[in-house]
Design a protein around this motif. Structure first.
Motif, PDB file in Angstrom:
ATOM      1  N   GLN A 153       0.687  -0.479  -0.136  1.00 26.89           N
ATOM      2  CA  GLN A 153      -0.169  -0.096  -0.074  1.00 26.89           C
ATOM      3  C   GLN A 153       0.937   1.317   0.138  1.00 26.89           C
ATOM      4  N   PRO A 154       0.909   1.935  -1.165  1.00 25.25           N
ATOM      5  CA  PRO A 154       2.076   3.467  -0.917  1.00 25.25           C
ATOM      6  C   PRO A 154       1.425   4.227  -0.628  1.00 25.25           C
ATOM      7  N   VAL A 155       2.183   4.817   0.240  1.00 21.17           N
ATOM      8  CA  VAL A 155       1.367   5.768   1.169  1.00 21.17           C
ATOM      9  C   VAL A 155       2.870   7.280   0.880  1.00 21.17           C
ATOM     10  N   GLY A 156       3.798   7.400   1.849  1.00 22.03           N
ATOM     11  CA  GLY A 156       4.471   8.913   1.512  1.00 22.03           C
ATOM     12  C   GLY A 156       4.872   8.323   1.036  1.00 22.03           C
ATOM     13  N   ALA A 157       5.613   9.033  -0.131  1.00 21.00           N
ATOM     14  CA  ALA A 157       7.219   9.658  -0.974  1.00 21.00           C
ATOM     15  C   ALA A 157       7.653  10.609  -0.892  1.00 21.00           C
ATOM     16  N   ARG A 158       8.957  10.647  -1.036  1.00 15.32           N
ATOM     17  CA  ARG A 158      10.086  11.312  -0.982  1.00 15.32           C
ATOM     18  C   ARG A 158      10.794  11.083  -2.370  1.00 15.32           C
ATOM     19  N   ILE A 159      11.191  12.283  -2.931  1.00 12.75           N
ATOM     20  CA  ILE A 159      12.303  12.341  -3.945  1.00 12.75           C
ATOM     21  C   ILE A 159      13.197  13.122  -4.251  1.00 12.75           C
ATOM     22  N   THR A 160      14.899  11.850  -4.122  1.00 13.09           N
ATOM     23  CA  THR A 160      16.180  12.855  -4.190  1.00 13.09           C
ATOM     24  C   THR A 160      16.103  13.753  -4.929  1.00 13.09           C
ATOM     25  N   ARG A 161      16.716  15.303  -5.012  1.00 14.87           N
ATOM     26  CA  ARG A 161      16.758  16.218  -4.898  1.00 14.87           C
ATOM     27  C   ARG A 161      17.576  16.843  -6.539  1.00 14.87           C
ATOM     28  N   ASP A 162      18.119  15.643  -7.592  1.00 15.54           N
ATOM     29  CA  ASP A 162      18.597  15.210  -8.172  1.00 15.54           C
ATOM     30  C   ASP A 162      17.212  14.218  -9.596  1.00 15.54           C
ATOM     31  N   GLY A 163      16.206  13.999  -8.359  1.00 12.78           N
ATOM     32  CA  GLY A 163      15.590  13.362  -9.519  1.00 12.78           C
ATOM     33  C   GLY A 163      16.335  11.495  -9.744  1.00 12.78           C
ATOM     34  N   LYS A 164      16.568  11.454  -8.698  1.00 16.17           N
ATOM     35  CA  LYS A 164      17.144  10.440  -9.429  1.00 16.17           C
ATOM     36  C   LYS A 164      16.375   8.702  -8.991  1.00 16.17           C
ATOM     37  N   TRP A 165      15.805   9.243  -7.292  1.00 11.87           N
ATOM     38  CA  TRP A 165      15.306   7.618  -6.759  1.00 11.87           C
ATOM     39  C   TRP A 165      14.379   8.624  -5.958  1.00 11.87           C
ATOM     40  N   LEU A 166      13.286   7.626  -5.883  1.00 13.76           N
ATOM     41  CA  LEU A 166      12.110   7.600  -5.572  1.00 13.76           C
ATOM     42  C   LEU A 166      11.288   6.934  -4.419  1.00 13.76           C
ATOM     43  N   PHE A 167      12.087   6.930  -3.253  1.00 11.56           N
ATOM     44  CA  PHE A 167      11.514   6.169  -2.253  1.00 11.56           C
ATOM     45  C   PHE A 167       9.731   6.318  -1.585  1.00 11.56           C
ATOM     46  N   VAL A 168       9.250   5.201  -2.159  1.00 11.64           N
ATOM     47  CA  VAL A 168       7.492   4.766  -1.490  1.00 11.64           C
ATOM     48  C   VAL A 168       7.255   4.165  -0.200  1.00 11.64           C
ATOM     49  N   ALA A 169       7.029   4.617   0.891  1.00 14.72           N
ATOM     50  CA  ALA A 169       6.385   3.878   1.791  1.00 14.72           C
ATOM     51  C   ALA A 169       5.307   2.927   1.148  1.00 14.72           C
ATOM     52  N   LEU A 170       5.705   1.268   1.792  1.00 13.31           N
ATOM     53  CA  LEU A 170       4.184   0.700   1.546  1.00 13.31           C
ATOM     54  C   LEU A 170       3.693   0.507   2.533  1.00 13.31           C
TER      55      LEU A 170
END
Length: 325
Positions: free
Chosen positions: A232-249
């Protein structure tokens, strides 16, 4: 000697970091508190009352003020980040859940889950500037890097609403998967990611020069041994360079790491139970997760993409914010 000593002392005082630097603030939804953690030592510094059912949490651009959505009090409580004293409250509409603050610190854009509105509140005059009708059960909030657009996600309508900050009118609506929870722009404003908790996907939108969105892709998740309905994807954050997206499940107890060039999941990081929201430290060396059912936060080494530490906080941690340098 005295003059030189005083001059040196003045320079040292001027060079000293502000009292709020290196502080992590975690809202504890069931404990009705905020936990404060030192991000240098990872020690708990304090836990203070924050109203009834604190959820959304953010901080002023200068780091001096902490804003907390006290959802069951129907207000935003404002605290001094140095002393933890409650300074005043801001009008928010009923059941404020998540919000975003303008890059200049004013206004605050608040999702009111119970009355299907986004409330725009002036943080200086403590007055409501506008109430914007949106879909049913508004939750996620994002602001574009140029501050021309605020995005709200409505859980029941399953839409992302693009609101112009010039006149508070909805200019675009994008249908996404079931129960959208969170929205996140890239630092250059060229993409927007929207998580859908029950749909189990992240919608990828490209944003044109005028701010208009186009849905181009949906990212799904699959973890061996984990039931699909737990992803279940909830919170998300992306690095400033736009390379990596982290998603809380959520109940999958994992954070997904997504390569934004390919929109592929490259890793799943095991964290605490029912991972909900995420936040980077200012240097992006670490990513912090709130884990509601294990009453802790997980510290993730961003470069290594590995969990390195767990810290106990209050009861049912929900949101997290880190003071700027």
């Amino acid at each position: 000697m005295t003059g030189r000593f005083l001059a040196a002392l003045c320079l040292a005082v001027l060079a000293a970091p502000p009292a709020f630097a290196n502080k992590v603030f975690v809202s504890n939804e069931k404990g009705n508190t905020v936990t404060v953690i030192d991000s240098d030592t990872w020690e708990v510094l304090e836990e203070f009352p924050a109203g009834n059912r604190p959820r959304g949490i953010t901080i002023s651009p200068d780091g001096s003020l902490l804003y907390v959505c006290a959802s069951d009090d129907d207000t935003v409580r404002v605290f001094d980040t140095g002393t933890y004293e409650e300074l005043y409250t801001l009008p928010s509409g009923p059941d404020p859940e998540l919000f975003v603050i303008h890059p200049e610190g004013n206004p605050l854009y608040i999702a009111n889950e119970d009355d299907n509105l986004v409330t725009v509140t002036d943080t200086k005059s403590h007055s409501v500037l506008a109430e914007v009708p949106v879909g049913v059960e508004p939750e996620g909030m994002a602001i574009s890097p140029d501050a021309k657009w605020v995005v709200n996600t409505s859980e029941t309508t399953n839409m992302a609403h693009f609101i112009s900050t010039d006149d508070y009118k909805i200019r675009h609506n994008v249908l996404v998967d079931q129960r959208p929870r969170y929205a996140q722009y890239t630092a250059d404003g060229s993409k927007l990611f929207v998580t859908s908790e029950i749909g189990g996907t992240v919608s990828v939108m490209e944003i044109d020069a005028d701010g208009a969105p186009t849905l181009v892709h949906k990212i799904g998740f699959e973890v061996a041994g984990v039931l699909p309905e737990w992803l279940q994807p909830v919170g998300a954050r992306i690095t400033r360079d736009g390379k990596w997206l982290f998603v809380a499940l959520g109940p999958a107890n994992r954070v997904a790491v997504i390569d934004t060039d390919s929109n592929e999941v490259v890793r799943y990081i095991l964290v605490g139970q029912r991972v909900w929201q995420l936040e980077f430290t200012p240097d992006e060396k670490y990513l912090l997760t709130t884990n509601g059912n294990s009453n802790d936060i997980t510290v993730i080494d961003v470069a290594a993409q590995e969990a390195v530490k767990s810290i106990q906080v209050g009861q049912q941690p929900w949101g997290v914010v880190v003071a700027p340098d």
